[in-house]
Design a protein around this motif. Structure first.
Motif, short mmCIF file in Angstrom:
data_model
loop_
_atom_site.label_atom_id
_atom_site.label_comp_id
_atom_site.label_asym_id
_atom_site.label_seq_id
_atom_site.Cartn_x
_atom_site.Cartn_y
_atom_site.Cartn_z
N ASN B 22 0.86 -1.18 0.00
CA ASN B 22 0.00 0.00 0.00
C ASN B 22 0.89 1.23 0.00
OD1 ASN B 22 -2.09 -1.79 0.37
ND2 ASN B 22 -2.16 -1.49 2.58
N ILE B 23 0.53 2.20 -0.83
CA ILE B 23 1.21 3.49 -0.75
C ILE B 23 0.14 4.51 -0.45
CG2 ILE B 23 2.51 5.24 -2.01
CD1 ILE B 23 3.91 2.97 -3.46
N GLY B 24 0.23 5.12 0.69
CA GLY B 24 -0.87 5.95 1.16
C GLY B 24 -2.06 5.03 1.39
N ILE B 63 11.97 -1.17 -1.96
CA ILE B 63 10.67 -0.85 -1.37
C ILE B 63 10.33 -1.97 -0.39
CG2 ILE B 63 8.20 -0.64 -1.86
CD1 ILE B 63 8.85 0.59 -4.51
N LYS B 64 9.84 -1.59 0.80
CA LYS B 64 9.46 -2.59 1.79
C LYS B 64 8.01 -3.02 1.53
CE LYS B 64 13.16 -1.07 3.98
NZ LYS B 64 14.42 -1.79 3.99
N PRO B 65 7.78 -4.32 1.41
CA PRO B 65 6.39 -4.75 1.20
C PRO B 65 5.54 -4.50 2.44
CG PRO B 65 7.88 -6.63 1.36
CD PRO B 65 8.73 -5.41 1.39
N THR B 66 4.25 -4.21 2.21
CA THR B 66 3.33 -4.05 3.33
C THR B 66 3.10 -5.40 4.01
OG1 THR B 66 2.26 -2.28 2.09
CG2 THR B 66 1.06 -3.14 3.98
#
Lengths: 328, 325
Positions: B22-24, B63-66
């Motif tokens: 998720n981004i935001g 990028i770190k996964p959610t």
């Protein structure tokens, strides 16, 4: 896992090959002769006007005392002048010339005048794009996909920054000494200079005043300048982590440094401004014994404020850098 | 059954398990899982904006996964990047190196970041990518193709088991693309696994053994390239001197479907080169019979063209199948 020394090696090479230090050195080599020339003119002027340095000093004391009686001068300026008069009187009483024109005094006063703006700007030339340039050129994708933890990469960048800040301070002093020596001679290391003037309200406390050599004085100044430059560099590193563009982080930091200088000159009645890092940058005032920009500031206080700001900036930089997503 | 499972697990070099990001408030990646086995060329196919690049960045700890995880040789990339990334060489998007350093200095820079990379190894990778003539020039003087090669040299420094290339043919000329394809094949033959992303089905078809297809942040199919391409189907285009007569004949038959103008996604350039062509879907084997039939009926054939299956078609097929099933 690569060792830290190898990472620092990498970072040092990158800053060097980007010719950042070359620019700083070039600026110094161009600027210092200008100031040396100006200083030389002043010295020549004084030499023609006064019989010796004692009468010159006496004239300065009289001028400043006269100015004190004027109604139009704000109270902060008067405070500053009163302190100056007392200092000059002390020098006259002890038969010591505070301004012998030589390379060491020139270097000292060059440092005093550059600590709050000039040195920070040169430090920013190195610090501002340390992280943001890796982002804007995309090399950060190569850097962070190697088997090295991110905190080690940022640590190597910070250590490199410490090295370059030290180099800039040393180079400033070395170039100022070497260039001004051509005009004033390279003497003056052993001359006495008084330290320990303690501004107490509108007066100056003389109890702790003692003489040190010009050389020792310069060394102490270098230490103070180094510390304040390092704090500026560390905060710039944080801004460079937070903002993606080099231009944005450079402008932000320059605005912070310059506004600090303006705030300090306003010598404001806004007392809590003394907790801002940028009004605390001029640590040499405590050595000179002139009143600080805001009442209640002491060397210990300024060192603590700068230390806290630096530590907080470093912690923020590490927290963000190790967690942030590299999206573009 | 159990035994084969264990064996295939041992062969897995990259395992992606239930990635979500998720981004935001927006979910960019919903559910991405697949395995890449040792020695295979694995394609990662999806249109622009499907989440390809975000996924690749999660594979290499940018990028770190959610939620979900990425394992390389059993090591979690997010938790232990210093271990997992030893086995990975990658180029994410463009191969960006330090322009003010020479190619050789760039390689030295990245060699210092990993233990055990000797000068000999640097010389070796320079030979592999055939850069020995220009390696001591500054990178800012390099062409895109040379930067690409330097990027690959950098990725190969640590003798990785897995090489990740993100849209490697972008910006290369046809000759460069061909060379790259051969190069990739050679690396795979030497036992290395390759993970290659692309938005072009034809690229994947030419290079890869297996493929995962991503759309809308989700992997909608994983399988061998041949099988998937077969599913995509293709069109047969007919160009006649008298299109009306030809059309009448085609329409008269039950096993040929005529495809109307708006219903296909055939490349405009191809249609322009065959003006007035009739688009059909028909059995490949019946084409010779049809030609005889047209000849017998006096309809002269100017051109017959079988289209290559496109990614869009394949998507339609795959998402149709999903909604039906």
């Amino acid at each position: 896992m690569a060792n830290l020394l190898a990472l620092i090696h990498n970072e040092t090479i990158k800053v060097w090959r980007k010719k950042r230090f070359a620019v700083v050195a070039l600026v110094l080599i161009v600027l210092i002769p200008v100031f040396v020339y100006a200083q030389m003119k002043i010295a020549q002027n004084n030499a023609s006007k006064f019989a010796d340095w004692r009468s010159e000093l006496q004239q300065r004391i009289t001028d400043n005392t006269n100015a004190l009686s004027s109604e139009r001068i704000p109270e902060e300026w008067k405070r500053w002048r009163r302190a100056l008069v007392q200092q000059l009187q002390y020098y006259l009483d002890h038969d010591v010339n505070p301004n012998t024109p030589n390379a060491v005094t020139f270097t000292s006063s060059f440092l005093e005048n550059s600590v709050s703006l000039f040195i920070p700007l040169m430090v920013l030339a190195v610090a501002s794009d340390l992280v943001s340039a890796e982002r804007s050129t995309g090399t950060i994708k190569m850097l962070l996909t190697r088997p090295v933890r991110r905190w080690r990469i940022l640590l190597s960048k910070w250590v490199t920054l410490i090295l370059y800040v030290s180099l800039i301070v040393v180079a400033t002093v070395a170039l100022a000494y070497l260039i001004s020596g051509l005009a004033f001679g390279y003497e003056g290391w052993g001359e006495p200079v008084f330290v320990g003037f303690e501004p107490q309200g509108s007066d100056i406390e003389l109890g702790a005043v003692h003489a040190v050599t010009r050389g020792a004085y310069l060394l102490m100044e270098m230490g103070l300048v180094w510390f304040s430059a390092l704090v500026v560099a560390t905060i710039a590193l944080m801004v460079s982590v937070l903002l993606r563009s080099t231009a944005a982080s450079l402008v932000t930091m320059m605005a912070a440094v310059i506004s600090g200088m303006i705030l300090a000159n306003m010598a404001s009645s806004w007392h809590s401004a003394k907790y801002l890092f940028n009004v605390n940058l001029d640590l040499t005032v405590y050595l000179q014994g002139t009143p600080p920009p805001i009442e209640g500031m002491t060397l210990g206080f300024s060192l603590a404020v700068l230390g806290v700001w630096g530590a907080a900036a470093l912690a923020t930089a590490f927290a963000v850098f190790t967690k942030q997503d590299i999206l573009a | 059954m159990d035994k084969t499972r264990i064996e295939s697990d041992r062969d897995v070099i990259l395992s992606v398990q239930g990635l979500k990001k998720n981004i935001g408030r927006k979910t960019i990646i919903r559910n991405v899982s697949f395995d890449v086995r040792a020695g295979e060329i694995f394609g990662f196919l999806g249109p622009n904006g499907s989440g390809k690049t975000t996924t690749i960045r999660m594979l290499v700890d940018l990028i770190k996964p959610t939620s979900g995880r990425v394992l390389v040789c059993g090591e979690d990339v997010n938790r232990h990047p210093e271990l997992a990334l030893r086995y990975v060489g990658c180029i994410v998007e463009n191969p960006e190196m330090y322009p003010y350093l020479t190619g050789w200095e760039n390689l030295e820079h990245f060699a210092r970041m990993q233990e055990g990379i000797t000068r000999e190894r640097i010389r070796e990778v320079v030979d592999i990518v055939q850069m020995d003539k220009r390696i001591h020039d500054k990178v800012k003087t390099y062409s895109l193709g040379m930067r690409q090669r330097l990027g690959i040299a950098q990725a190969l420094l640590g003798s990785p088991g897995l090489l990740i290339l993100d849209e490697p043919t972008n910006g290369l000329d046809p000759k460069g693309i061909k060379e790259l394809r051969e190069f990739i094949r050679k690396l795979a033959d030497s036992g290395m696994s390759l993970f290659i992303s692309s938005h072009l089905l034809s690229e994947i078809q030419l290079m890869c053994d297996r493929v995962a297809i991503i759309a809308g942040g989700e992997v909608i199919a994983v399988g061998s390239v041949d099988e998937l391409v077969k599913q995509a189907g293709s069109y047969t285009l007919w160009q006649f001197d008298k299109p009306e007569a030809g059309l009448r004949l085609l329409e008269g038959s039950g096993d040929v479907a005529i495809v109307g103008d708006g219903e296909h996604r055939i490349d405009e350039a191809l249609l322009a080169s065959l003006p007035g062509a009739i688009v059909t879907v028909m059995d490949e084997e019946s084409i010779p019979e049809w030609i005889e039939r047209f000849v017998a009926a006096g309809v002269r054939i100017l051109a017959v063209h079988k289209t290559a299956p496109s990614l869009e078609e394949l998507f339609l097929k795959l998402t149709e199948g999903e909604s039906v099933g």
